[in-house]
Design a protein around this motif. Structure first.
Motif, PDB file in Angstrom:
ATOM      1  N   ARG A  22      32.452  39.008  49.437  1.00 14.68           N
ATOM      2  CA  ARG A  22      33.197  39.373  48.237  1.00 14.68           C
ATOM      3  C   ARG A  22      32.441  40.467  47.493  1.00 14.68           C
ATOM      4  O   ARG A  22      31.258  40.340  47.214  1.00 14.68           O
ATOM      5  N   GLU A  82      32.525  42.810  44.058  1.00 15.03           N
ATOM      6  CA  GLU A  82      33.106  43.037  42.733  1.00 15.03           C
ATOM      7  C   GLU A  82      32.977  44.519  42.387  1.00 15.03           C
ATOM      8  O   GLU A  82      31.888  45.005  42.101  1.00 15.03           O
ATOM      9  N   ASN A 112      35.446  48.403  37.123  1.00 12.63           N
ATOM     10  CA  ASN A 112      36.792  48.321  36.560  1.00 12.63           C
ATOM     11  C   ASN A 112      36.772  48.855  35.132  1.00 12.63           C
ATOM     12  O   ASN A 112      35.770  48.718  34.435  1.00 12.63           O
ATOM     13  N   ASP A 150      34.252  37.052  34.167  1.00 10.68           N
ATOM     14  CA  ASP A 150      35.332  36.545  35.018  1.00 10.68           C
ATOM     15  C   ASP A 150      36.680  36.698  34.326  1.00 10.68           C
ATOM     16  O   ASP A 150      37.684  37.049  34.955  1.00 10.68           O
ATOM     17  N   ARG A 182      37.665  40.306  34.579  1.00 11.57           N
ATOM     18  CA  ARG A 182      38.039  40.697  35.946  1.00 11.57           C
ATOM     19  C   ARG A 182      39.427  40.179  36.308  1.00 11.57           C
ATOM     20  O   ARG A 182      40.158  40.821  37.052  1.00 11.57           O
ATOM     21  N   ASN A 183      39.759  38.989  35.796  1.00 15.11           N
ATOM     22  CA  ASN A 183      40.981  38.307  36.262  1.00 15.11           C
ATOM     23  C   ASN A 183      42.173  38.479  35.326  1.00 15.11           C
ATOM     24  O   ASN A 183      43.274  38.045  35.680  1.00 15.11           O
ATOM     25  N   THR A 184      41.988  39.069  34.155  1.00 19.19           N
ATOM     26  CA  THR A 184      43.115  39.258  33.240  1.00 19.19           C
ATOM     27  C   THR A 184      44.000  40.410  33.737  1.00 19.19           C
ATOM     28  O   THR A 184      43.517  41.509  33.981  1.00 19.19           O
ATOM     29  N   GLU A 185      45.262  40.115  33.880  1.00 20.35           N
ATOM     30  CA  GLU A 185      46.209  41.138  34.344  1.00 20.35           C
ATOM     31  C   GLU A 185      46.612  42.023  33.168  1.00 20.35           C
ATOM     32  O   GLU A 185      47.081  41.541  32.144  1.00 20.35           O
TER      33      GLU A 185
END
Length: 508
Positions: free
Chosen positions: A234, A236, A239, A499, A502-505
């Motif tokens: 994985r 990362e 972003n 996290d 990273r994961n929030t749309e």
């Protein structure tokens, strides 16, 4: 039965009675774990092995967590310094206590953000108190760090740390929780039968090489099937922060509404930050408790002489025949003092005065989305620095209806249609009102901005002869309404949740 070499090796190392992990099989066969995983999936498809999966969670201290485990948490250090300063009897000056604590840089922010939360005392208006009954030895987070000290990885189910404490430590970035998928392999009856009958190794090729291409042998070899379910490392990637993405979207919306962007210094003279806003120099918000003054240099060299005189006149005597002013002390030396701007309205005063880009003719619309700095008490809706959406419109005969309509159009672009308004007082606008929106998760009203029509006492010294409506909106509060964040420290600052980011749309 013919099978690729890796599959034969796995079958010979596996057992029909005892399940073995992929790592154990990799060690027994001296093959890479990813090769064994691929072989296991292929054997499972052939009905030769049964695969059981489970997820193991392990804990490990981060570098910061290990540092605090070895010494102590910043909030405990602050509490001890507050006790030494006598804050358990009378409130002590926060700056003095911080200096005595020896905390520096991010450690100060961390201590302040956790001090009151843990019941060590209260921080208010630049003063700190210490609860004499607080017990650092009973600090659940500190004790959890001590329990994990020295261990590389500890299974989550083997430690006696309550869930709330563990979540808080992870949120603070003091522990890392890793999830590992463990696959255990057992031979099926079919595999036992085939092993007893004897297995042959089939010559297969895992990838195309330059030698196979140049020799032409690629046409005659048998290629192994590509397993898309095999584990992969994985990675990362970088972003763009959700706050920056939203800021860029805000800019696009305002440009689409006909606004031009302003730019200006983060460090500016009190003259541009407050005096031009008709803020009296003895206003509580202009004390050293609410502003970040500069130590070097301390003052600005150049200010427009005529404008300084006009602003001083407005403060002392007001403007127009009925003007009163403040009749309060006004010192040019104070006006020249440098500080980090507490709002981006300093950009507005620079532009409206014609100092920045020359005289601006109405109608005109300008905005900025930039960082501001305030010595606030840290909590879920306040940080020492945040982004402000500044904006103003210059035109004839503006009204509060125009201002409200502008907000409704702006926030509608982000799916927010339930804006509420509350009358408010500002030294530099009249009428004035605050804006509120409904938090999508809690249902509570959240203050999202402040606004109004600039007063004549502010505009006349700047040379503006028509109406100007203006506002300062909080970018982070906009994110709270858009995404349901309840604590802006999760997205911005030293305690942000990576996290979560990273994961929030991102919403467009």
């Amino acid at each position: 039965m013919q099978l690729p070499e890796s599959q034969v090796a796995v079958l010979e190392a596996a057992n029909a009675d005892d399940a073995q992990s992929v790592d154990a099989l990799a060690a027994a066969t001296e093959l890479p774990p990813e090769t064994v995983t691929g072989a296991v999936f292929e054997l499972e498809d052939e009905g030769l092995v049964a695969v059981a999966e489970r997820v193991d969670e392990t804990l490990a201290l981060t570098d910061e967590g290990a540092e605090y485990a070895d010494s102590q948490l910043p909030e405990v250090t602050l509490y001890e310094a507050a006790l030494e300063a006598g804050a358990d009897d009378d409130p002590a000056q926060m700056g003095r206590v911080i200096g005595q604590s020896g905390l520096e840089g991010p450690g100060v922010d961390i201590a302040l953000s956790n001090y009151a939360r843990k019941g060590y005392g209260v921080i208010d208006s630049g003063e700190i108190t210490a609860d004499a009954d607080a017990d650092p030895a009973a600090d659940a987070e500190a004790n959890a760090l001590a329990a994990l000290e020295g261990a590389d990885e500890t299974p989550v189910d083997s430690v006696e740390i309550d869930e709330g404490t563990l979540e808080q430590l992870e949120r603070r970035g003091l522990v890392e929780i890793s999830e590992t998928t463990v696959r255990e392999v057992t031979l099926t009856e079919l595999a036992v039968t085939e092993l007893m009958a004897g297995l042959e190794t089939a010559e297969t090729v895992g990838q195309v090489t330059p030698e196979l291409l140049t020799s032409g042998d690629w046409a005659d070899v048998e290629f192994a099937e590509y397993n898309v379910e095999a584990d992969a490392e994985r990675v990362e990637g970088g972003n763009v922060h959700i706050l920056r993405q939203t800021a860029e979207r805000v800019k696009d919306v305002l440009v689409g509404m006909g606004f031009q962007e302003m730019e200006g210094p983060h460090v500016d003279a009190d003259f541009w930050i407050n005096d031009c806003l008709f803020m009296p120099q003895d206003h509580p918000a202009r004390t050293h408790w609410d502003r970040f003054a500069l130590e070097e240099p301390t003052h600005i060299d150049d200010l427009p002489e005529g404008l300084v005189s006009d602003v001083e006149q407005a403060h002392r005597q007001g403007v127009g025949p009925d003007g009163e002013g403040y009749h309060s002390p006004w010192d040019e030396d104070f006006a020249r003092a440098l500080a980090l701007r507490g709002h981006t309205t300093s950009l507005s005063t620079r532009y409206l005065s014609g100092t920045e880009i020359g005289e601006i003719e109405p109608p005109a619309r300008f905005f900025s989305v930039e960082k501001v700095y305030r010595n606030d008490t840290l909590d879920p809706t306040h940080l020492l620095e945040f982004f402000q959406i500044e904006g103003w419109v210059m035109a004839e005969d503006l009204s509060v209806r125009d201002l409200m309509g502008t907000f409704e159009e702006f926030y509608a672009q982000f799916g927010i249609t339930d804006i509420q308004f509350k009358p408010h007082y500002n030294p530099y606008t009249e009428p004035s009102f605050e804006l509120f929106g409904t938090h999508p998760t809690t249902g509570e009203l959240v203050e999202i901005g402040n606004s109004g029509i600039f007063r004549e006492e502010m505009l006349e010294p700047l040379g503006v002869e028509c109406d100007v409506m203006a506002w300062g909106l909080a970018l982070e509060r906009l994110l709270m309404l858009m995404y349901g964040f309840e604590d802006i420290r999760d997205i911005h600052g030293t305690l942000c949740d990576l996290d979560l980011l990273r994961n929030t749309e991102v919403t467009y």
